[in-house]
Each structure stands twice: as structure tokens, then as C-alpha cells.
Design a protein around this motif. Structure first.
Motif, PDB file in Angstrom:
ATOM      1  N   LEU A 235      57.138   9.573  16.044  1.00 19.52           N
ATOM      2  CA  LEU A 235      55.825   9.288  15.837  1.00 19.52           C
ATOM      3  C   LEU A 235      55.188  10.739  15.556  1.00 19.52           C
ATOM      4  O   LEU A 235      54.602  10.833  14.344  1.00 19.52           O
ATOM      5  CB  LEU A 235      55.101   8.654  16.952  1.00 19.52           C
ATOM      6  N   VAL A 236      55.041  11.475  16.502  1.00 16.37           N
ATOM      7  CA  VAL A 236      54.186  12.798  16.129  1.00 16.37           C
ATOM      8  C   VAL A 236      55.120  13.453  15.119  1.00 16.37           C
ATOM      9  O   VAL A 236      54.278  14.039  14.103  1.00 16.37           O
ATOM     10  CB  VAL A 236      54.369  13.656  17.394  1.00 16.37           C
TER      11      VAL A 236
ATOM     12  N   SER B 117      50.719  15.951   9.568  1.00 12.24           N
ATOM     13  CA  SER B 117      49.886  16.916  10.186  1.00 12.24           C
ATOM     14  C   SER B 117      51.274  17.812  10.856  1.00 12.24           C
ATOM     15  O   SER B 117      50.986  19.119  10.865  1.00 12.24           O
ATOM     16  CB  SER B 117      48.932  16.867  11.163  1.00 12.24           C
ATOM     17  N   TYR B 118      52.095  17.193  11.134  1.00 12.51           N
ATOM     18  CA  TYR B 118      53.145  17.910  12.049  1.00 12.51           C
ATOM     19  C   TYR B 118      54.567  17.910  11.450  1.00 12.51           C
ATOM     20  O   TYR B 118      55.526  18.662  11.914  1.00 12.51           O
ATOM     21  CB  TYR B 118      53.249  17.257  13.538  1.00 12.51           C
ATOM     22  N   ARG B 119      54.878  17.013  10.328  1.00 14.66           N
ATOM     23  CA  ARG B 119      56.056  16.731  10.054  1.00 14.66           C
ATOM     24  C   ARG B 119      56.825  18.077   9.654  1.00 14.66           C
ATOM     25  O   ARG B 119      58.152  18.274  10.003  1.00 14.66           O
ATOM     26  CB  ARG B 119      56.137  15.839   8.743  1.00 14.66           C
ATOM     27  N   SER B 120      56.428  18.949   8.964  1.00 12.28           N
ATOM     28  CA  SER B 120      56.966  20.206   8.331  1.00 12.28           C
ATOM     29  C   SER B 120      57.341  21.113   9.357  1.00 12.28           C
ATOM     30  O   SER B 120      58.400  21.519   9.417  1.00 12.28           O
ATOM     31  CB  SER B 120      56.381  20.755   7.245  1.00 12.28           C
ATOM     32  N   ILE B 121      56.403  21.425  10.337  1.00  8.87           N
ATOM     33  CA  ILE B 121      56.556  22.206  11.301  1.00  8.87           C
ATOM     34  C   ILE B 121      57.792  21.625  12.475  1.00  8.87           C
ATOM     35  O   ILE B 121      58.394  22.546  13.062  1.00  8.87           O
ATOM     36  CB  ILE B 121      55.351  22.604  12.091  1.00  8.87           C
TER      37      ILE B 121
ATOM     38  N   HIS C  95      61.240  20.992  25.820  1.00  3.38           N
ATOM     39  CA  HIS C  95      61.263  19.490  26.332  1.00  3.38           C
ATOM     40  C   HIS C  95      60.326  19.053  25.151  1.00  3.38           C
ATOM     41  O   HIS C  95      59.153  19.249  25.882  1.00  3.38           O
ATOM     42  CB  HIS C  95      61.447  18.874  27.386  1.00  3.38           C
ATOM     43  N   TYR C  96      60.714  18.021  23.933  1.00  2.00           N
ATOM     44  CA  TYR C  96      59.581  17.702  23.248  1.00  2.00           C
ATOM     45  C   TYR C  96      59.496  18.797  22.035  1.00  2.00           C
ATOM     46  O   TYR C  96      58.705  19.746  22.440  1.00  2.00           O
ATOM     47  CB  TYR C  96      58.243  17.265  24.001  1.00  2.00           C
ATOM     48  N   ALA C  97      59.607  18.118  20.731  1.00  4.27           N
ATOM     49  CA  ALA C  97      59.346  19.254  19.971  1.00  4.27           C
ATOM     50  C   ALA C  97      57.995  19.761  19.622  1.00  4.27           C
ATOM     51  O   ALA C  97      57.992  21.254  19.488  1.00  4.27           O
ATOM     52  CB  ALA C  97      59.983  18.605  18.618  1.00  4.27           C
ATOM     53  N   ILE C  98      57.120  19.016  19.477  1.00  4.90           N
ATOM     54  CA  ILE C  98      55.770  19.810  19.227  1.00  4.90           C
ATOM     55  C   ILE C  98      54.794  19.746  20.368  1.00  4.90           C
ATOM     56  O   ILE C  98      54.927  18.744  21.228  1.00  4.90           O
ATOM     57  CB  ILE C  98      55.076  18.797  18.235  1.00  4.90           C
ATOM     58  N   PRO C  99      54.295  20.877  20.717  1.00  3.21           N
ATOM     59  CA  PRO C  99      54.612  22.157  20.150  1.00  3.21           C
ATOM     60  C   PRO C  99      55.444  22.971  20.892  1.00  3.21           C
ATOM     61  O   PRO C  99      55.466  24.103  20.475  1.00  3.21           O
ATOM     62  CB  PRO C  99      53.066  22.703  20.207  1.00  3.21           C
TER      63      PRO C  99
END
Ligand code: GMT
Length: 384
Positions: A127-128, A133-137, A91-95
Motif C-alpha cells: 500500500l504505502v 509519493s513513496y514508491r521510488s524512495i 521494521h517497515y520500509a517507510i520511513p
């Protein structure tokens, strides 16, 4: 089935949903293993079929930033191997989707086929996920999941749009509520929140900028000019000081109560007359659903996931983001008319029961799990 669940364990809707899902799955005979850095806040006692595995993060002096994501991937891998889990649901993509992808592919390399399901909750995408810093991953990790779900159609569409990921198959499975817990008939003690004759207006959140806390305070300032009312604020976060300052500036501090962070809110919502959620974005608004289940009408913002939770003119009112005057007018009209309020209150509870009761929603996750487990060749949502 044997399911591993990873979520943020502290306050927040995604952790609450993940934990309630795990508990609901265990009640339906599944074995559930929570994997996170702390015990999820709604997991308070031992429950048959539910286990918690804490991720240990080594604080080696070289690590200015200890790599939690890697430690999480290792724990997911170890627990899945040892406990012979069928799938990992993050739950929640990052990380979490990233760690889940690493763990799953390590397991596959060792000949164990495990599936990865990712549920998107909102700010992980809006948002995140948009932060350079996180878009591509974020994009890579959601594409590598075997199944993707989003908590609303609004969030599914935002994911397609923001990640230009038209081929990502995303199933909408809305958030849910336990109507036995969120039931205003169960709780007594309204006198603790307000004096006789005063209306109780409530807001519960993490007090982040996205919640538009200044709009909330200004809205309440208008409401309390028209009728005796008290604003009860639950939660804490970066905007809390601003809220206190604005309340003082508007001369309404005496009518605004800050209760801080609380683990359980059902007994408070039971005494609310109105719930306010003027967020800039809201993928779903779990707390608005919990309010509705408690028979509390909601006033909030349209053009967000709330459009799918609140029935406009029936269980509450939604207005464009920032339209404080219109939201305040709707709030006052509901609070000032007891007969109208009772109709909205009944409809709110009915809507929560008919569309979002946990017994209706949890089987959708079970069906998705069965489906992905039957899908032997899956290697990511966009490959289909
Ligand atoms: O509101 C937040 O920023 C916290 C976030 C979370 O992880 O708890 O909430 C998101 O997930 C909830 C559970 O699915 C949704 O009900 C919230 O609408 C969503 N928040 C936003 O989209 C801002």
C-alpha cells in the motif's frame, strides 16, 4: 552483538514483532537499543540489556510538516556511534529503511562500518510502497539495505513483482509467537465475554479498509443465525463506525461487542472459539498466529500470507477474498461440531509451536546478523 531496532511503537503487528524480537535477543545475551518516537507498546518495564532512545522532533514554526525521518536518522546515527552498535535493524520500509540508510552512510563516511537490515511487513510494500509519493524512495531504500527480510513468501514475491526488483535478495523469516503467553490454559474469565452456551467469535485489527470489516460483520450475521454466538472486536480504526452501523442495520448490535484498543490480547484470545480474518491482503497475519497458539482455529482469506500460517482443513479454513458465504459456512461447521473443533484447536496450537515458536525463529535473525557482519563489502541487496 549490539543491535539498534527501529519500528512503529504504537499498535500494529510490525511494532509487536520488532519489540518481541528485541526482548528475545536481549534474553539471548545481546544488547538492544530501540530507537523511535515513543516507547514501543510491548516494552513496559526495565529489562536487562534493553534500552530505549526517543527521537525528538523539533517543531520549528517554519515546519508545516516536521521532518521526523531526518530526526530519526540523526538519532540512529548518534546512538549507533555512542553505543558502538554493530547493526541497525529496521521494521517497515517507510520511513525506517530510508532513515537507516542515511544514518548508515553518515557512519560509513566517518569510518564506522555499520550494517542495515530491513524487515518488510506488508503494507509498507503493498500500500504505502505503491503510493506515488513513496514508491521510488521505498525501492531505493530497500535496495540500499545490506539485508532484506520479509515475513512471508507471499510478501517476498509481491516485493519482487511490485518493484520489478528480481535481483533483490529477500530472506523469508516468518513472524513468531511466545507459546507460553498465548496459551488458553493460562487464563480464566470466559464469562466476561459471553454467556454460557454462546460461542465466542473474535477479530483483532486496526480496522483499516484492508481488513474488510463489512465482510466480517456479514459473516458473523450468518453465523449467529445458526448458533448462539457473540462477536468480540478488539482494536480501533477508520472502519469501526462502519462496522457499528452495519451491525445495527443487520439487527445484530446486541451480539457484537467493541472492546477498543488493548495492549495485550492473550487473555482474550484464550476464550475465543474462532478467529475471523477476511482481509483483502495480509502479508502474514500475526494475530492469526497468536490465535492459533491460543488453540483458536482461524477462518480467513486465501491468496494472502495466511496460506503460510493456517493449514487449510487442519487449523482453519481459507476462502477467496470476499466469499463471505463460504467463510461463514466453514465457521459454522467448526463451531457446531465440538469434536471437530477440539481437533482443529489442538492442531492450531501444535502448528504454532512447531513452526512459529520464538525459540525457533529468533536464531534465524541471529544467523542473518552474523552473516551480514562478516560481509565486509556489502553495499545493498541488489548489488550482490
Ligand atoms: O495490518 C496492518 O496494516 C499493520 C501492519 C503493521 O505494520 O503492523 O501489519 C503488517 O505486518 C504484520 C507483522 O509482520 C503482519 O502480520 C500483517 O499481516 C501485515 N499487514 C498486512 O499485510 C495488511
Amino acid at each position: 552483538m549490539k543491535i539498534g531496532i527501529t519500528c512503529y511503537p504504537t499498535y500494529g503487528g510490525s511494532g509487536a514483532v520488532a519489540t518481541e524480537l528485541g526482548l528475545g535477543l536481549a534474553r539471548r545475551g545481546h544488547e538492544v537499543h530501540f530507537i523511535s518516537y515513543a516507547q514501543p507498546f510491548r516494552l513496559t518495564t526495565f529489562i536487562d540489556g534493553v534500552y530505549f532512545h526517543e527521537v525528538e522532533v523539533n517543531r520549528y514554526p517554519l515546519f508545516e510538516y516536521p521532518p521526523y525521518s531526518l530526526a530519526l536518522a540523526v538519532t540512529m546515527h548518534e546512538v549507533t556511534w555512542r553505543e558502538e552498535l554493530d547493526l541497525l535493524h529496521v521494521h517497515y520500509a517507510i520511513p525506517h529503511a530510508t532513515a537507516g540508510w542515511i544514518a548508515r552512510d553518515m557512519l560509513r563516511a566517518a569510518g564506522r562500518d555499520v550494517k542495515l537490515v530491513t524487515t518488510l511487513h506488508g503494507t509498507d510494500i503493498t500500500l504505502v510502497g505503491q503510493d506515488p509519493s513513496y514508491r521510488s524512495i521505498t525501492r531505493f531504500s530497500i535496495e540500499k539495505s545490506d539485508r532484506l527480510t520479509a515475513v512471508s513468501g507471499w510478501l517476498r514475491d509481491r516485493t519482487h513483482r511490485d518493484f520489478e526488483c528480481d535481483r533483490c535478495a529477500i530472506e523469508v523469516i516468518p513472524n513468531f509467537v511466545d507459546p507460553d503467553i498465548y496459551d488458553r490454559e493460562r487464563y480464566r474469565g470466559r464469562h466476561r465475554l459471553a454467556r454460557p452456551g454462546e460461542k465466542v467469535v473474535m477479530h483483532i485489527s486496526n480496522f483499516r479498509a484492508v481488513k474488510r470489516i463489512p465482510d466480517l460483520i456479514e459473516m458473523f450475521a450468518r453465523i449467529q443465525r445458526e448458533l448462539p454466538a457473540r462477536l468480540v472486536l478488539v482494536g480501533d480504526g477508520p472502519e469501526r463506525q462502519r462496522a457499528e452501523d452495519l451491525a445495527a442495520h443487520l439487527g445484530i448490535s446486541g451480539r457484537v461487542v467493541f472492546l477498543g484498543k488493548l495492549d495485550s490480547v492473550a487473555d482474550l484470545l484464550a476464550h475465543a472459539d474462532l478467529f475471523l480474518l477476511p482481509s483483502e491482503q495480509e502479508a502474514f497475519g500475526l494475530v492469526a498466529l497468536e490465535a492459533q497458539a491460543s488453540g483458536v482455529p482461524v477462518v480467513g482469506t486465501s491468496g494472502t500470507g495466511l496460506d503460510e500460517v493456517i493449514e487449510e482443513g487442519v487449523t482453519g479454513h481459507l476462502h477467496p477474498v470476499g466469499d463471505v458465504a463460504a467463510m461463514a459456512r466453514s465457521a459454522i461447521s467448526l463451531l457446531a461440531d465440538g469434536t471437530l473443533w477440539a481437533e482443529y484447536s489442538r492442531a492450531a496450537r501444535r502448528r504454532a509451536l512447531e513452526h512459529f515458536a520464538m525459540e525457533r525463529i529468533i536464531p534465524s535473525y541471529e544467523a542473518l546478523y552474523r552473516d551480514v557482519l562478516e560481509d565486509a563489502g556489502s553495499s545493498g541487496v541488489s548489488a550482490a
